[in-house]
Design a protein around this motif. Structure first.
Motif, PDB file in Angstrom:
ATOM      1  N   VAL A 195     -24.821 -56.503 -26.958  1.00  0.00           N
ATOM      2  CA  VAL A 195     -25.150 -57.863 -26.531  1.00  0.00           C
ATOM      3  C   VAL A 195     -24.625 -58.067 -25.110  1.00  0.00           C
ATOM      4  O   VAL A 195     -23.818 -57.277 -24.604  1.00  0.00           O
ATOM      5  CB  VAL A 195     -24.551 -58.921 -27.472  1.00  0.00           C
ATOM      6  N   THR A 196     -25.097 -59.144 -24.465  1.00  0.00           N
ATOM      7  CA  THR A 196     -24.654 -59.414 -23.095  1.00  0.00           C
ATOM      8  C   THR A 196     -23.969 -60.780 -22.973  1.00  0.00           C
ATOM      9  O   THR A 196     -23.308 -61.064 -21.994  1.00  0.00           O
ATOM     10  CB  THR A 196     -25.848 -59.422 -22.133  1.00  0.00           C
ATOM     11  N   GLY A 197     -24.153 -61.629 -23.972  1.00  0.00           N
ATOM     12  CA  GLY A 197     -23.595 -62.970 -23.882  1.00  0.00           C
ATOM     13  C   GLY A 197     -24.544 -63.884 -23.161  1.00  0.00           C
ATOM     14  O   GLY A 197     -25.611 -63.443 -22.753  1.00  0.00           O
ATOM     15  N   PRO A 198     -24.202 -65.157 -22.980  1.00  0.00           N
ATOM     16  CA  PRO A 198     -22.987 -65.800 -23.479  1.00  0.00           C
ATOM     17  C   PRO A 198     -22.878 -65.759 -25.012  1.00  0.00           C
ATOM     18  O   PRO A 198     -23.884 -65.907 -25.696  1.00  0.00           O
ATOM     19  CB  PRO A 198     -23.128 -67.252 -23.006  1.00  0.00           C
ATOM     20  N   ASP A 251     -12.076 -57.674 -32.406  1.00  0.00           N
ATOM     21  CA  ASP A 251     -12.201 -56.409 -31.702  1.00  0.00           C
ATOM     22  C   ASP A 251     -13.355 -56.524 -30.721  1.00  0.00           C
ATOM     23  O   ASP A 251     -14.498 -56.702 -31.121  1.00  0.00           O
ATOM     24  CB  ASP A 251     -12.466 -55.298 -32.728  1.00  0.00           C
ATOM     25  N   VAL A 252     -13.047 -56.447 -29.434  1.00  0.00           N
ATOM     26  CA  VAL A 252     -14.081 -56.639 -28.422  1.00  0.00           C
ATOM     27  C   VAL A 252     -14.092 -55.459 -27.463  1.00  0.00           C
ATOM     28  O   VAL A 252     -13.039 -55.020 -26.995  1.00  0.00           O
ATOM     29  CB  VAL A 252     -13.828 -57.939 -27.621  1.00  0.00           C
ATOM     30  N   ALA A 253     -15.283 -54.941 -27.181  1.00  0.00           N
ATOM     31  CA  ALA A 253     -15.405 -53.860 -26.207  1.00  0.00           C
ATOM     32  C   ALA A 253     -16.283 -54.333 -25.060  1.00  0.00           C
ATOM     33  O   ALA A 253     -17.379 -54.849 -25.280  1.00  0.00           O
ATOM     34  CB  ALA A 253     -16.024 -52.629 -26.862  1.00  0.00           C
ATOM     35  N   ILE A 254     -15.784 -54.199 -23.812  1.00  0.00           N
ATOM     36  CA  ILE A 254     -16.580 -54.583 -22.650  1.00  0.00           C
ATOM     37  C   ILE A 254     -16.567 -53.452 -21.620  1.00  0.00           C
ATOM     38  O   ILE A 254     -15.621 -52.676 -21.577  1.00  0.00           O
ATOM     39  CB  ILE A 254     -16.074 -55.903 -22.010  1.00  0.00           C
ATOM     40  N   PRO A 255     -17.627 -53.375 -20.791  1.00  0.00           N
ATOM     41  CA  PRO A 255     -17.677 -52.338 -19.772  1.00  0.00           C
ATOM     42  C   PRO A 255     -16.500 -52.431 -18.808  1.00  0.00           C
ATOM     43  O   PRO A 255     -16.011 -53.530 -18.544  1.00  0.00           O
ATOM     44  CB  PRO A 255     -18.982 -52.615 -19.035  1.00  0.00           C
ATOM     45  N   ALA A 256     -16.078 -51.283 -18.280  1.00  0.00           N
ATOM     46  CA  ALA A 256     -14.903 -51.230 -17.409  1.00  0.00           C
ATOM     47  C   ALA A 256     -15.065 -52.068 -16.152  1.00  0.00           C
ATOM     48  O   ALA A 256     -14.090 -52.597 -15.624  1.00  0.00           O
ATOM     49  CB  ALA A 256     -14.615 -49.786 -17.032  1.00  0.00           C
ATOM     50  N   ASN A 257     -16.296 -52.212 -15.661  1.00  0.00           N
ATOM     51  CA  ASN A 257     -16.481 -52.914 -14.387  1.00  0.00           C
ATOM     52  C   ASN A 257     -16.725 -54.417 -14.561  1.00  0.00           C
ATOM     53  O   ASN A 257     -17.152 -55.087 -13.633  1.00  0.00           O
ATOM     54  CB  ASN A 257     -17.644 -52.285 -13.607  1.00  0.00           C
ATOM     55  N   THR A 258     -16.480 -54.934 -15.750  1.00  0.00           N
ATOM     56  CA  THR A 258     -16.738 -56.348 -16.010  1.00  0.00           C
ATOM     57  C   THR A 258     -15.856 -57.241 -15.145  1.00  0.00           C
ATOM     58  O   THR A 258     -14.646 -57.048 -15.071  1.00  0.00           O
ATOM     59  CB  THR A 258     -16.468 -56.677 -17.488  1.00  0.00           C
ATOM     60  N   PHE A 312     -29.416 -58.186 -28.480  1.00  0.00           N
ATOM     61  CA  PHE A 312     -29.935 -59.424 -27.890  1.00  0.00           C
ATOM     62  C   PHE A 312     -29.334 -59.694 -26.508  1.00  0.00           C
ATOM     63  O   PHE A 312     -28.138 -59.520 -26.294  1.00  0.00           O
ATOM     64  CB  PHE A 312     -29.676 -60.612 -28.817  1.00  0.00           C
ATOM     65  N   THR A 313     -30.193 -60.142 -25.592  1.00  0.00           N
ATOM     66  CA  THR A 313     -29.718 -60.427 -24.237  1.00  0.00           C
ATOM     67  C   THR A 313     -29.643 -61.928 -23.974  1.00  0.00           C
ATOM     68  O   THR A 313     -29.299 -62.357 -22.887  1.00  0.00           O
ATOM     69  CB  THR A 313     -30.632 -59.785 -23.183  1.00  0.00           C
ATOM     70  N   ASP A 315     -22.879 -54.682 -23.948  1.00  0.00           N
ATOM     71  CA  ASP A 315     -23.520 -53.736 -23.029  1.00  0.00           C
ATOM     72  C   ASP A 315     -23.113 -54.055 -21.611  1.00  0.00           C
ATOM     73  O   ASP A 315     -22.742 -53.206 -20.828  1.00  0.00           O
ATOM     74  CB  ASP A 315     -25.039 -53.861 -23.142  1.00  0.00           C
ATOM     75  N   LYS A 316     -23.292 -55.350 -21.270  1.00  0.00           N
ATOM     76  CA  LYS A 316     -22.738 -55.867 -20.024  1.00  0.00           C
ATOM     77  C   LYS A 316     -22.386 -57.309 -20.300  1.00  0.00           C
ATOM     78  O   LYS A 316     -22.762 -57.850 -21.350  1.00  0.00           O
ATOM     79  CB  LYS A 316     -23.742 -55.716 -18.879  1.00  0.00           C
ATOM     80  N   VAL A 317     -21.647 -57.944 -19.376  1.00  0.00           N
ATOM     81  CA  VAL A 317     -21.210 -59.300 -19.646  1.00  0.00           C
ATOM     82  C   VAL A 317     -21.903 -60.269 -18.705  1.00  0.00           C
ATOM     83  O   VAL A 317     -21.726 -60.214 -17.496  1.00  0.00           O
ATOM     84  CB  VAL A 317     -19.672 -59.422 -19.521  1.00  0.00           C
ATOM     85  N   SER A 318     -22.721 -61.138 -19.269  1.00  0.00           N
ATOM     86  CA  SER A 318     -23.434 -62.141 -18.478  1.00  0.00           C
ATOM     87  C   SER A 318     -22.442 -63.080 -17.805  1.00  0.00           C
ATOM     88  O   SER A 318     -21.466 -63.510 -18.418  1.00  0.00           O
ATOM     89  CB  SER A 318     -24.360 -62.935 -19.391  1.00  0.00           C
ATOM     90  N   GLN A 319     -22.696 -63.392 -16.534  1.00  0.00           N
ATOM     91  CA  GLN A 319     -21.749 -64.226 -15.775  1.00  0.00           C
ATOM     92  C   GLN A 319     -22.129 -65.703 -15.805  1.00  0.00           C
ATOM     93  O   GLN A 319     -21.543 -66.517 -15.100  1.00  0.00           O
ATOM     94  CB  GLN A 319     -21.699 -63.746 -14.316  1.00  0.00           C
ATOM     95  N   THR A 320     -23.145 -66.084 -16.607  1.00  0.00           N
ATOM     96  CA  THR A 320     -23.659 -67.456 -16.518  1.00  0.00           C
ATOM     97  C   THR A 320     -22.727 -68.508 -17.099  1.00  0.00           C
ATOM     98  O   THR A 320     -22.444 -69.494 -16.452  1.00  0.00           O
ATOM     99  CB  THR A 320     -25.032 -67.587 -17.204  1.00  0.00           C
TER     100      THR A 320
END
Lengths: 264, 253
Positions: free
Chosen positions: A161-164, A197-204, A143-144, A179-184
């Motif tokens: 997921v992307t969040g929030p 346990d949380v996994a986020i992309p390196a460039n977040t 879900f996005t 997948d990526k982290v939404s900045q909203t």
């Protein structure tokens, strides 16, 4: 010809294997609020409707089972099930479905003892809020939109997921893979005693705040500012760090459990 | 009749202002009492001294000097009247100048005022934004509002009340958690402390309970001891929450 036949057979077999499902159009709906005390599985699809299927109880295929079911169906003929906290408007699935503005409330009317897990398919971009009651667990994927999840002892699993994201549990494990982290707007994940346990992309890009009396494990490089001469206050030890010069706030709190933050 | 009583009447006796009876009493006593006679003599001589003193009268010069000074003062106090030549031009210039000054002054004052109102309106705008965020249907947005609310001061009761409202009534545990954390920064306010205690008694989410226990211990709120002990006695309280109470309660006792 043979091929077509085989294909036809294949398709029909798939159709027959599928459980009965309930569909509901989601035009004009921006948020789905779901409440059920069972094992909830949500999948994202490129559709514009809600599809609900029930995991039937595993049947012991002893002889007479079919007859027994038939007998039950006979008894139900011409009668409708009524529930204490709402009207079933999901063709016998035992859910009350009500629309309020752009919000759709899907509420389980059956007790958790009669459920063996439910599966929902929803549009990818839908905002979702799930409450799994006391013993229910939630697992969702792809879900996005914005996702809110609350459980008590059941685990929370999210993939792609992307969040929030807003997640809370008392003792269930939390496992979230972004997948990526939404900045909203902020991402908050909290639990009383379980590990997170949380996994986020390196460039977040993020402002991290991690609070626990357990241990934080990560493969990110934290530049935690050294606080000299400040006494450690019990329970309020937090690790604050900026990832890639900062961004959206990611707040992870468990009072006892360990926190695992993985780089993808 | 005591000597002292008689002596009290001496002044009257000497002034001849005593009644007949009292007068004869004093005379009668004086015949027999040498001590009182002595006293009377002393008083007589003292009064005689007073009588012989002449009243000081101010010299005649005093009045004259005073009158002179008064006349001088009157002369200096009266404004000198100088006849002005009527200068029509000068007055009209003055009028124009005055009107210009008034206009510029009004303009500057207005600018200053609008600055103030602008600052105030920016603040109001921010406050409105945060209050709107706090009512947003998305939990994450409400949390954003709660963390934005940290920037406001203690004096902003509207914001504080809105936060307390979140702490009590928000359906989402994470929002309540965030509200509790932000409120703990305003813990000098009595309504905030009351709200935190009340919330500990009513909130059923264990994460929020644990957060509140830690906050109340940190701000040394002794009134929370009772509600913490209630939590310990309550059978429905999860073990790990009781553990937190046991960890934090000693710091309050």
């Amino acid at each position: 010809m043979k091929k077509i036949l085989i294909l036809l057979l294949f398709v029909t077999s798939i159709l027959s294997a599928q459980e009965k499902e309930f569909k509901y159009s989601l035009s004009g709906i921006k948020k789905v609020v779901l409440a059920s005390g069972t094992k909830i599985v949500l999948t994202a699809e490129n559709t514009s409707e809600l599809v609900l299927t029930d995991n039937k109880k595993v049947r012991n295929n002893h002889s007479g089972h079919e007859d027994h079911q038939k007998e039950k169906a006979e008894k139900r003929k011409g009668l409708t099930a009524v529930y204490p906290n709402g009207k079933d408007n999901s063709d016998g699935f035992g859910f009350s479905i009500t629309k309020e503005g752009s919000v759709l409330y899907v509420t389980d009317l059956k007790s958790m003892y009669q459920r063996n897990g439910i599966n929902l398919t929803l549009p990818k971009t839908m905002n979702i809020s799930v409450n799994a009651g006391n013993l229910g667990s939630v697992s969702l994927e792809g879900f996005t939109g914005e996702v809110e999840v609350a459980t008590n002892v059941g685990k929370i699993e999210m993939k792609n997921v992307t969040g929030p994201i807003t997640a809370n549990t008392s003792v269930g494990k939390i496992d979230i893979d972004f997948d990526k982290v939404s900045q909203t707007s902020p991402i908050t994940i909290s639990s009383s005693v379980s590990e997170i346990d949380v996994a986020i992309p390196a460039n977040t890009k993020a402002d991290l705040e991690l609070r626990t009396q357990g241990t934080v494990y990560t493969n990110f490089d934290f530049d935690t500012p050294k606080k000299k001469g400040l006494p450690n206050v019990s329970g309020n030890k937090s690790i604050n760090s900026k990832l890639n010069n900062g961004g959206v706030k990611i707040y992870i709190k468990s009072s006892m459990g360990n926190i695992y933050l993985r780089k993808k | 009749m005591k000597c002292t009583d008689i002596q009290h009447k001496f002044t009257g006796f000497l002034n001849k202002s005593l009644s007949e009876v009292a007068n004869s009493e004093v005379k009668e006593h004086l015949k027999s009492c040498t001590n009182c006679n002595k006293e009377l003599e002393e008083m007589k001589s003292f009064l005689a001294v007073l009588d012989s003193q002449e009243m000081e009268t101010p010299s005649a010069n005093l009045r004259d000097n005073f009158n002179k000074m008064l006349a001088q003062e009157i002369e200096t106090a009266t404004p000198k009247v100088i006849q002005l030549k009527p200068q029509q031009d000068w007055i009209s210039y003055l009028k124009v100048a005055a009107s210009i000054v008034i206009i510029i002054g009004a303009f500057l004052f207005g600018k200053h005022q609008s600055n103030i109102t602008q600052i105030a309106s920016v603040k109001n705008e921010n406050q409105k934004q945060v209050l709107a965020l706090l009512e947003n249907s998305s939990a994450s947005k409400r949390i954003l509002g709660v963390s934005d609310a940290e920037e406001f001061t203690k004096k902003d009761t509207k914001i504080i009340e809105a936060l307390i409202n979140r702490l009590f009534f928000d359906k989402n545990a994470n929002v309540r958690l965030a509200a509790a954390e932000t409120l703990s920064k305003f813990s000098s306010e009595i309504i905030v402390r009351d709200a935190l205690i009340k919330s500990l008694e009513t909130d059923e989410n264990s994460s929020v309970q644990i957060e509140l226990i830690q906050i109340l211990a940190k701000i040394q709120e002794k009134r929370a001891i009772e509600s913490m002990q209630k939590l310990l006695k309550n059978e429905e309280t999860p073990l790990y929450v009781k553990q937190q109470v046991e960890l934090n309660l000693p710091s309050l006792l």
